[in-house]
Write a protein that holds these residues in place. Structure first.
Motif, PDB file in Angstrom:
ATOM      1  N   GLU A   4     -30.849   2.027 -39.936  1.00  0.00           N
ATOM      2  CA  GLU A   4     -30.709   0.830 -39.112  1.00  0.00           C
ATOM      3  C   GLU A   4     -30.798   1.230 -37.637  1.00  0.00           C
ATOM      4  O   GLU A   4     -31.787   1.785 -37.203  1.00  0.00           O
ATOM      5  N   HIS A   5     -29.735   0.997 -36.828  1.00  0.00           N
ATOM      6  CA  HIS A   5     -29.817   1.319 -35.401  1.00  0.00           C
ATOM      7  C   HIS A   5     -29.306   2.723 -35.084  1.00  0.00           C
ATOM      8  O   HIS A   5     -29.361   3.160 -33.931  1.00  0.00           O
ATOM      9  N   ALA A   6     -28.804   3.419 -36.075  1.00  0.00           N
ATOM     10  CA  ALA A   6     -28.267   4.765 -35.848  1.00  0.00           C
ATOM     11  C   ALA A   6     -29.343   5.817 -36.063  1.00  0.00           C
ATOM     12  O   ALA A   6     -30.204   5.674 -36.935  1.00  0.00           O
ATOM     13  N   LYS A   7     -29.282   6.885 -35.271  1.00  0.00           N
ATOM     14  CA  LYS A   7     -30.241   7.977 -35.431  1.00  0.00           C
ATOM     15  C   LYS A   7     -29.617   9.275 -34.942  1.00  0.00           C
ATOM     16  O   LYS A   7     -28.675   9.286 -34.151  1.00  0.00           O
ATOM     17  N   ASP A   8     -30.152  10.374 -35.424  1.00  0.00           N
ATOM     18  CA  ASP A   8     -29.671  11.690 -35.020  1.00  0.00           C
ATOM     19  C   ASP A   8     -30.804  12.684 -35.194  1.00  0.00           C
ATOM     20  O   ASP A   8     -31.775  12.434 -35.929  1.00  0.00           O
ATOM     21  N   GLU A   9     -30.684  13.823 -34.511  1.00  0.00           N
ATOM     22  CA  GLU A   9     -31.729  14.852 -34.568  1.00  0.00           C
ATOM     23  C   GLU A   9     -31.099  16.218 -34.391  1.00  0.00           C
ATOM     24  O   GLU A   9     -30.165  16.388 -33.606  1.00  0.00           O
ATOM     25  N   ILE A  10     -31.585  17.197 -35.140  1.00  0.00           N
ATOM     26  CA  ILE A  10     -31.204  18.590 -34.923  1.00  0.00           C
ATOM     27  C   ILE A  10     -32.471  19.419 -34.801  1.00  0.00           C
ATOM     28  O   ILE A  10     -33.533  19.033 -35.292  1.00  0.00           O
ATOM     29  N   GLY A  64     -22.187   6.511 -35.297  1.00  0.00           N
ATOM     30  CA  GLY A  64     -23.533   6.671 -35.809  1.00  0.00           C
ATOM     31  C   GLY A  64     -23.555   7.614 -36.996  1.00  0.00           C
ATOM     32  O   GLY A  64     -22.604   7.715 -37.759  1.00  0.00           O
ATOM     33  N   ILE A  65     -24.679   8.319 -37.154  1.00  0.00           N
ATOM     34  CA  ILE A  65     -24.848   9.224 -38.278  1.00  0.00           C
ATOM     35  C   ILE A  65     -25.046  10.644 -37.779  1.00  0.00           C
ATOM     36  O   ILE A  65     -25.364  10.882 -36.613  1.00  0.00           O
ATOM     37  N   GLN A  66     -24.845  11.590 -38.673  1.00  0.00           N
ATOM     38  CA  GLN A  66     -25.004  12.998 -38.346  1.00  0.00           C
ATOM     39  C   GLN A  66     -25.872  13.649 -39.405  1.00  0.00           C
ATOM     40  O   GLN A  66     -25.600  13.529 -40.601  1.00  0.00           O
ATOM     41  N   VAL A  67     -26.935  14.318 -38.969  1.00  0.00           N
ATOM     42  CA  VAL A  67     -27.808  15.020 -39.904  1.00  0.00           C
ATOM     43  C   VAL A  67     -27.404  16.485 -39.940  1.00  0.00           C
ATOM     44  O   VAL A  67     -27.146  17.100 -38.905  1.00  0.00           O
ATOM     45  N   GLN A  68     -27.331  17.045 -41.143  1.00  0.00           N
ATOM     46  CA  GLN A  68     -26.966  18.447 -41.322  1.00  0.00           C
ATOM     47  C   GLN A  68     -27.978  19.125 -42.229  1.00  0.00           C
ATOM     48  O   GLN A  68     -28.428  18.534 -43.215  1.00  0.00           O
ATOM     49  N   ALA A 121     -33.116  11.781 -38.419  1.00  0.00           N
ATOM     50  CA  ALA A 121     -32.603  10.834 -39.414  1.00  0.00           C
ATOM     51  C   ALA A 121     -32.380   9.483 -38.765  1.00  0.00           C
ATOM     52  O   ALA A 121     -31.939   9.409 -37.614  1.00  0.00           O
ATOM     53  N   ARG A 122     -32.668   8.409 -39.520  1.00  0.00           N
ATOM     54  CA  ARG A 122     -32.467   7.047 -39.021  1.00  0.00           C
ATOM     55  C   ARG A 122     -31.860   6.180 -40.125  1.00  0.00           C
ATOM     56  O   ARG A 122     -32.220   6.307 -41.284  1.00  0.00           O
ATOM     57  N   GLY A 160     -29.421   6.152 -48.228  1.00  0.00           N
ATOM     58  CA  GLY A 160     -30.525   5.330 -47.760  1.00  0.00           C
ATOM     59  C   GLY A 160     -31.040   5.644 -46.376  1.00  0.00           C
ATOM     60  O   GLY A 160     -31.896   4.921 -45.854  1.00  0.00           O
ATOM     61  N   ALA A 161     -30.554   6.722 -45.763  1.00  0.00           N
ATOM     62  CA  ALA A 161     -31.067   7.098 -44.435  1.00  0.00           C
ATOM     63  C   ALA A 161     -32.473   7.686 -44.571  1.00  0.00           C
ATOM     64  O   ALA A 161     -32.768   8.409 -45.528  1.00  0.00           O
ATOM     65  N   GLU A 162     -33.337   7.376 -43.618  1.00  0.00           N
ATOM     66  CA  GLU A 162     -34.689   7.918 -43.602  1.00  0.00           C
ATOM     67  C   GLU A 162     -34.694   9.228 -42.821  1.00  0.00           C
ATOM     68  O   GLU A 162     -34.153   9.304 -41.713  1.00  0.00           O
TER      69      GLU A 162
END
Length: 204
Positions: free
Chosen positions: A181-187, A98-102, A178-179, A132-134
Motif C-alpha cells: 500500500e503506502h508503506a515502502k522500505d529498501e536495503i 511502515g514496513i521493514q525488509v530483511q 518492498a512495498r 502480501g508485500a511486493e
C-alpha cells in the motif's frame, strides 16, 4: 570514486559493515558509513577541499587519509565509543511506522554465480509479518537492468532466485525494495571483489 575500503567488524554478537569512500574531485570528501543489516547507523564525513589545493596533495596521501578515517571508525566501534549513537539509531528505525525488509541470508545469498534471496517483511509497529508485500531485487551496476519481483506469503516471506547478471566495472550493490500500500522500505548491500581487497579489508 577514486578509492575506498570495506570491512566487516564483529563487536560481541553483532556484526557491522564499515564502508569508507573518497567521493572524488567533484565532491572532495571522505565518507564513512556503518551498516547493519543494510541500514546506516553512523556516518562520518571529512572535507578535503583545502588539502587538494595545497602543495602537500598527492594521491598516495589522499589514500592514506581515506584508510586512516576508515580505521578510526573501526576503532571507535570496537572501543564502544559509538554504542550510544548506534543504539539510538536502531531504536529510531524500530519506532518508524511502515514496513521493514530483511534479508535472512546476508552472508550466503550469492553462490556459484546464482542469487538466492530469503526475504522477510515485518511491520515496524509490532514486528509481526506483513503478508502480501511486493518485493523487487536488482543488482545496481550490472550491464543489464534486470529486476526480479515477487509477493510475500502469509508468513511475510519470499524467496527470489535468479542468475547473477553480467557485471560492470563501477560500484555494485544488491538492492531489495518492498512495498505494501503506502508503506515502502529498501536495503542495500555493497558488492566487492575479494581480488581487490585492501589491507583494511583484511583486518581481523
Amino acid at each position: 570514486m577514486s578509492s575506498g575500503f570495506n570491512t566487516d567488524v564483529r563487536v560481541g554478537e553483532q556484526v557491522f559493515h564499515v564502508q569508507t569512500e573518497d567521493r572524488g574531485p567533484a565532491y572532495p570528501a571522505i565518507d564513512t558509513a556503518v551498516y547493519q543489516n543494510g541500514r546506516v547507523l553512523h556516518r562520518r564525513s571529512s572535507n578535503y577541499e583545502q588539502f587538494v589545493a595545497s602543495q602537500g596533495y598527492s594521491s598516495d596521501e589522499l589514500r592514506r587519509r581515506v584508510e586512516s578515517q576508515h580505521r578510526a571508525v573501526i576503532d571507535d566501534l570496537r572501543s564502544g565509543a559509538l554504542d550510544a549513537e548506534i543504539a539510538a539509531a536502531a531504536q529510531q528505525a524500530a519506532r518508524t511506522s511502515g514496513i521493514q525488509v530483511q534479508l535472512l541470508n546476508p552472508s550466503s545469498w550469492l553462490s556459484g554465480g546464482n542469487v538466492s534471496l530469503d526475504v522477510e517483511i515485518l511491520r515496524r509497529a509490532d514486528g509481526q509479518p506483513e503478508p502480501g508485500a511486493e518485493v523487487e531485487a536488482v543488482i545496481e551496476g550490472a550491464l543489464e537492468d534486470a529486476r526480479h519481483a515477487g509477493m510475500c506469503d502469509e508468513s511475510g516471506r519470499l524467496k527470489l532466485q535468479f542468475p547473477l547478471p553480467p557485471l560492470g566495472k563501477g560500484d555494485l550493490a544488491l538492492v531489495i525494495q518492498a512495498r505494501k500500500e503506502h508503506a515502502k522500505d529498501e536495503i542495500r548491500f555493497t558488492m566487492r571483489s575479494r581480488s581487490n581487497a585492501s589491507p583494511a579489508e583484511s583486518s581481523p
